[in-house]
Enzyme design. Structure first.
Site, PDB file in Angstrom:
ATOM      1  N   ASN A  49       0.805  -1.224   0.000  1.00 42.87           N
ATOM      2  CA  ASN A  49       0.000   0.000   0.000  1.00 42.87           C
ATOM      3  C   ASN A  49       0.838   1.275   0.000  1.00 42.87           C
ATOM      4  O   ASN A  49       0.308   2.367  -0.154  1.00 42.87           O
ATOM      5  CB  ASN A  49      -0.966   0.004   1.194  1.00 42.87           C
ATOM      6  CG  ASN A  49      -2.083  -1.012   1.014  1.00 42.87           C
ATOM      7  OD1 ASN A  49      -2.207  -1.601  -0.056  1.00 42.87           O
ATOM      8  ND2 ASN A  49      -2.870  -1.219   2.051  1.00 42.87           N
ATOM      9  N   ARG A  53     -17.262   0.760  -1.751  1.00 48.30           N
ATOM     10  CA  ARG A  53     -16.031   1.516  -1.957  1.00 48.30           C
ATOM     11  C   ARG A  53     -16.184   2.717  -2.915  1.00 48.30           C
ATOM     12  O   ARG A  53     -15.651   2.707  -4.034  1.00 48.30           O
ATOM     13  CB  ARG A  53     -14.893   0.586  -2.401  1.00 48.30           C
ATOM     14  CG  ARG A  53     -14.666  -0.525  -1.404  1.00 48.30           C
ATOM     15  CD  ARG A  53     -13.450  -1.348  -1.704  1.00 48.30           C
ATOM     16  NE  ARG A  53     -12.235  -0.753  -1.192  1.00 48.30           N
ATOM     17  CZ  ARG A  53     -11.033  -1.316  -1.303  1.00 48.30           C
ATOM     18  NH1 ARG A  53     -10.902  -2.465  -1.913  1.00 48.30           N
ATOM     19  NH2 ARG A  53      -9.970  -0.727  -0.802  1.00 48.30           N
ATOM     20  N   ASP A 109      -7.326  -4.552   7.436  1.00 50.41           N
ATOM     21  CA  ASP A 109      -6.583  -5.529   6.634  1.00 50.41           C
ATOM     22  C   ASP A 109      -6.024  -6.686   7.478  1.00 50.41           C
ATOM     23  O   ASP A 109      -5.426  -7.610   6.926  1.00 50.41           O
ATOM     24  CB  ASP A 109      -5.441  -4.839   5.871  1.00 50.41           C
ATOM     25  CG  ASP A 109      -5.958  -4.046   4.675  1.00 50.41           C
ATOM     26  OD1 ASP A 109      -7.158  -4.134   4.361  1.00 50.41           O
ATOM     27  OD2 ASP A 109      -5.155  -3.323   4.048  1.00 50.41           O
ATOM     28  N   ARG A 126      -1.968 -10.987  -5.076  1.00 46.77           N
ATOM     29  CA  ARG A 126      -2.079  -9.526  -5.223  1.00 46.77           C
ATOM     30  C   ARG A 126      -1.286  -8.812  -4.129  1.00 46.77           C
ATOM     31  O   ARG A 126      -0.862  -7.678  -4.326  1.00 46.77           O
ATOM     32  CB  ARG A 126      -3.537  -9.098  -5.107  1.00 46.77           C
ATOM     33  CG  ARG A 126      -4.360  -9.358  -6.342  1.00 46.77           C
ATOM     34  CD  ARG A 126      -5.657  -8.570  -6.280  1.00 46.77           C
ATOM     35  NE  ARG A 126      -5.396  -7.255  -5.716  1.00 46.77           N
ATOM     36  CZ  ARG A 126      -6.123  -6.681  -4.761  1.00 46.77           C
ATOM     37  NH1 ARG A 126      -7.178  -7.274  -4.279  1.00 46.77           N
ATOM     38  NH2 ARG A 126      -5.812  -5.487  -4.293  1.00 46.77           N
TER      39      ARG A 126
HETATM   40  C1  UD1 Z   1      -6.705   1.469   1.586  1.00 47.27           C
HETATM   41  C2  UD1 Z   1      -5.856   0.219   1.448  1.00 47.27           C
HETATM   42  C3  UD1 Z   1      -6.666  -1.015   1.827  1.00 47.27           C
HETATM   43  C4  UD1 Z   1      -7.292  -0.852   3.202  1.00 47.27           C
HETATM   44  C5  UD1 Z   1      -8.056   0.474   3.303  1.00 47.27           C
HETATM   45  C6  UD1 Z   1      -8.553   0.760   4.713  1.00 47.27           C
HETATM   46  C7  UD1 Z   1      -4.363   0.858  -0.361  1.00 47.27           C
HETATM   47  C8  UD1 Z   1      -3.921   0.599  -1.746  1.00 47.27           C
HETATM   48  N1  UD1 Z   1      -5.403   0.118   0.069  1.00 47.27           N
HETATM   49  O1  UD1 Z   1      -7.766   1.377   0.649  1.00 47.27           O
HETATM   50  O2  UD1 Z   1      -5.790  -2.137   1.818  1.00 47.27           O
HETATM   51  O3  UD1 Z   1      -8.198  -1.912   3.442  1.00 47.27           O
HETATM   52  O4  UD1 Z   1      -7.198   1.572   2.925  1.00 47.27           O
HETATM   53  O5  UD1 Z   1      -7.497   0.790   5.605  1.00 47.27           O
HETATM   54  O6  UD1 Z   1      -3.795   1.643   0.351  1.00 47.27           O
HETATM   55  N2  UD1 Z   1     -14.584   5.829   1.508  1.00 47.27           N
HETATM   56  C9  UD1 Z   1     -15.629   6.663   1.157  1.00 47.27           C
HETATM   57  N3  UD1 Z   1     -15.417   7.551   0.136  1.00 47.27           N
HETATM   58  C10 UD1 Z   1     -14.242   7.630  -0.545  1.00 47.27           C
HETATM   59  C11 UD1 Z   1     -13.183   6.780  -0.164  1.00 47.27           C
HETATM   60  C12 UD1 Z   1     -13.388   5.884   0.861  1.00 47.27           C
HETATM   61  O7  UD1 Z   1     -16.694   6.617   1.751  1.00 47.27           O
HETATM   62  O8  UD1 Z   1     -14.121   8.460  -1.454  1.00 47.27           O
HETATM   63  C13 UD1 Z   1     -14.783   4.848   2.602  1.00 47.27           C
HETATM   64  C14 UD1 Z   1     -14.529   3.422   2.180  1.00 47.27           C
HETATM   65  O9  UD1 Z   1     -15.642   2.830   1.571  1.00 47.27           O
HETATM   66  C15 UD1 Z   1     -14.172   2.788   3.516  1.00 47.27           C
HETATM   67  C16 UD1 Z   1     -13.422   3.902   4.231  1.00 47.27           C
HETATM   68  O10 UD1 Z   1     -13.805   5.110   3.581  1.00 47.27           O
HETATM   69  O11 UD1 Z   1     -15.353   2.503   4.234  1.00 47.27           O
HETATM   70  C17 UD1 Z   1     -11.914   3.782   4.186  1.00 47.27           C
HETATM   71  O12 UD1 Z   1     -11.508   3.501   2.868  1.00 47.27           O
HETATM   72  P1  UD1 Z   1     -10.130   3.999   2.255  1.00 47.27           P
HETATM   73  O13 UD1 Z   1      -9.190   4.373   3.354  1.00 47.27           O
HETATM   74  O14 UD1 Z   1     -10.400   5.005   1.208  1.00 47.27           O
HETATM   75  O15 UD1 Z   1      -9.616   2.696   1.547  1.00 47.27           O
HETATM   76  P2  UD1 Z   1      -8.637   2.666   0.326  1.00 47.27           P
HETATM   77  O16 UD1 Z   1      -7.774   3.872   0.400  1.00 47.27           O
HETATM   78  O17 UD1 Z   1      -9.385   2.388  -0.924  1.00 47.27           O
END
Ligand code: UD1
Length: 420
Positions: free
Chosen positions: A23, A121, A307, A399
């Site tokens: 990540n 997501r 995770d 992955r």
């Molecule tokens: C990253 C990690 C992933 C980990 C996750 C949470 C990477 C490549 N992946 O994913 O392994 O499981 O953090 O620690 O770094 N959300 C919204 N709106 C948005 C974006 C996110 O509502 O625009 C929500 C998501 O659905 C989730 C929460 O916010 O419920 C946290 O997600 P986020 O931290 O964004 O996950 P990723 O960055 O995609």
């Protein structure tokens, strides 16, 4: 498609070295789009996700080489601002090319990543942040099209329903480094991988303060140059190996770890009575008795990582007493529950909670991996179970875990691959 066969019961013993953090490496590779100068990234894990990001960089005009943990991005212009569906759809982290492309070209067209089995997501926070910097955004045929005459620093509150967002923080930070004036991101993600990205951007000439805290301040600069960077160790791989040692009652020395990144996991393991000692960059895990049950809730960093939730559930499935595991980041991230129950576990899901009644031993069974961390949880369960477990759809594991089979075999696990 391959499946992984595990003959359970072997106690893991020996030494293992953790790879670079998935990540951290993915957004850092995306950040190389911000410069035309060469960059060198070391400690890069050889993963399916790394390969996907390198393909995406090549499609955007970069000449990239990857050999023995080192990625060299050659000098040369980023020549396209379009990230295509077929490349973005394989991996959500690809969406973090949006910030650098917009920063560099003042326009970007990036396919929406879509949902996945762990939940919906959305990307609303990414778009909110990019808009606040002055970009116009529209959605066209499944693509986000962002354009701006000029990006201007701004105050951005980036918290969402589930707290901060890792990739949204990365994306906005990467767009803001070349904006004019000051950007303040409030409710920024504090994950160590965000810190690693900020440190790489600073090496490229960016001016960033407060990273690793919920308030990040960025003073825009006109130009970024090439840089060399060593990726931090993967804290989720380290955590998974710690639990592999505990669940098999093994004795393993785990090298290349940052203990400071493992606080919430260590706290829970100490509550469970686990024997983990640490030196500067290594951990020794001795799993010599049955642990106690614990309750835990996943939260953004420094809280317990989502995770690690599936892997912890496997450990609690064979731990004395009743544990309650609450998922606060992805309320539907429980695909592994029914698979663990097929192995004899007693786990009941109640909304965002899983109630785990520990049993003495799981029994091997054919199970199916649904996502990356769920597969890791099932592999741990298989290592501890009596008899044979086959985990199908093992490509999920590839992955995110470099050479995981080989690492487990070196520690004495009886693991092999078969065609489905
Ligand atoms: C990253 C990690 C992933 C980990 C996750 C949470 C990477 C490549 N992946 O994913 O392994 O499981 O953090 O620690 O770094 N959300 C919204 N709106 C948005 C974006 C996110 O509502 O625009 C929500 C998501 O659905 C989730 C929460 O916010 O419920 C946290 O997600 P986020 O931290 O964004 O996950 P990723 O960055 O995609």
């Amino acid at each position: 498609m391959d499946k992984l066969i595990i003959e359970g019961g072997a106690k893991l013993k020996g030494e293992v070295t953790v790879s670079g953090a998935k990540n951290a490496v993915l957004p850092i590779l995306a950040a190389t789009l911000l410069t035309d100068e060469p960059c060198e990234i070391r400690g890069v894990p050889n993963l399916r996700d790394t390969t996907s990001m390198l393909k995406l960089l090549r499609s955007l005009g970069k000449a990239v080489e990857f050999d023995k943990g080192r990625v060299i991005v050659a000098a040369g212009k980023t020549s396209s601002y379009i990230a295509e569906y077929k490349l973005v759809s394989t991996m959500r982290a690809s969406f973090c090319v949006l910030g650098p492309l917009l920063g560099k070209f003042k326009k970007a067209k990036v396919s929406l990543p879509g949902g996945c089995v762990i939940g919906v997501r959305p990307v609303d926070l990414h778009l909110k942040g990019i808009k606040a910097l002055g970009a116009d955004i529209c959605i066209e045929a499944g693509y986000v099209v962002a354009t701006a005459k000029k990006l201007r620093g701004s105050y951005i509150y980036l918290g969402g329903v589930y707290g901060s967002s890792v990739l949204a923080t990365d994306n906005v930070m990467m767009a803001a480094v070349l904006a004019s004036g000051k950007t303040i991101i409030e409710s920024a993600a504090c994950e160590p991988e965000v810190v690693d990205l900020a440190e790489f951007l600073i090496k490229m000439g960016a001016k960033i303060k407060g990273y690793g805290t919920p308030v990040i301040e960025i003073e825009g600069v006109k130009h970024l140059h090439g840089a060399t960077h060593l990726i931090i160790p993967d804290r989720i791989e380290a955590g998974t190996l710690i639990l592999a040692s505990l669940i098999t009652e093994g004795d393993v020395l785990i090298k290349n770890v940052r203990y400071a990144h493992l606080g919430s996991l260590m706290d829970k393991l100490s509550e469970a009575g686990a024997n983990v000692t640490h030196a500067e960059s290594s951990l020794r895990v001795k799993g010599n008795r049955r642990l106690k049950s614990i309750n835990l809730t996943t939260l953004p960093y420094p809280g317990f990582p989502t995770d690690m939730q599936a892997q912890m559930m496997s450990l609690m499935a064979v731990t004395r007493g009743i544990s309650v595991i609450t998922e606060k980041i992805y309320p539907d991230r429980f695909m592994h529950v029914s698979e663990l129950n097929r192995m004899g576990a007693h786990i009941q899901r109640e909304g965002p909670h899983a109630i785990v009644e520990g049993i003495k031993r799981l029994s091997g069974a054919p199970v199916m991996a649904s996502d990356l961390r769920a597969s890791a949880g099932l592999v741990l369960a298989g290592l501890a179970a009596s008899g044979k477990t086959s985990v199908s759809r093992i490509y999920h594991l590839e992955r995110g875990y470099e050479l995981i089979e080989q690492k487990l075999i070196n520690l004495g696990a009886k693991v092999w691959r078969e065609k489905e």
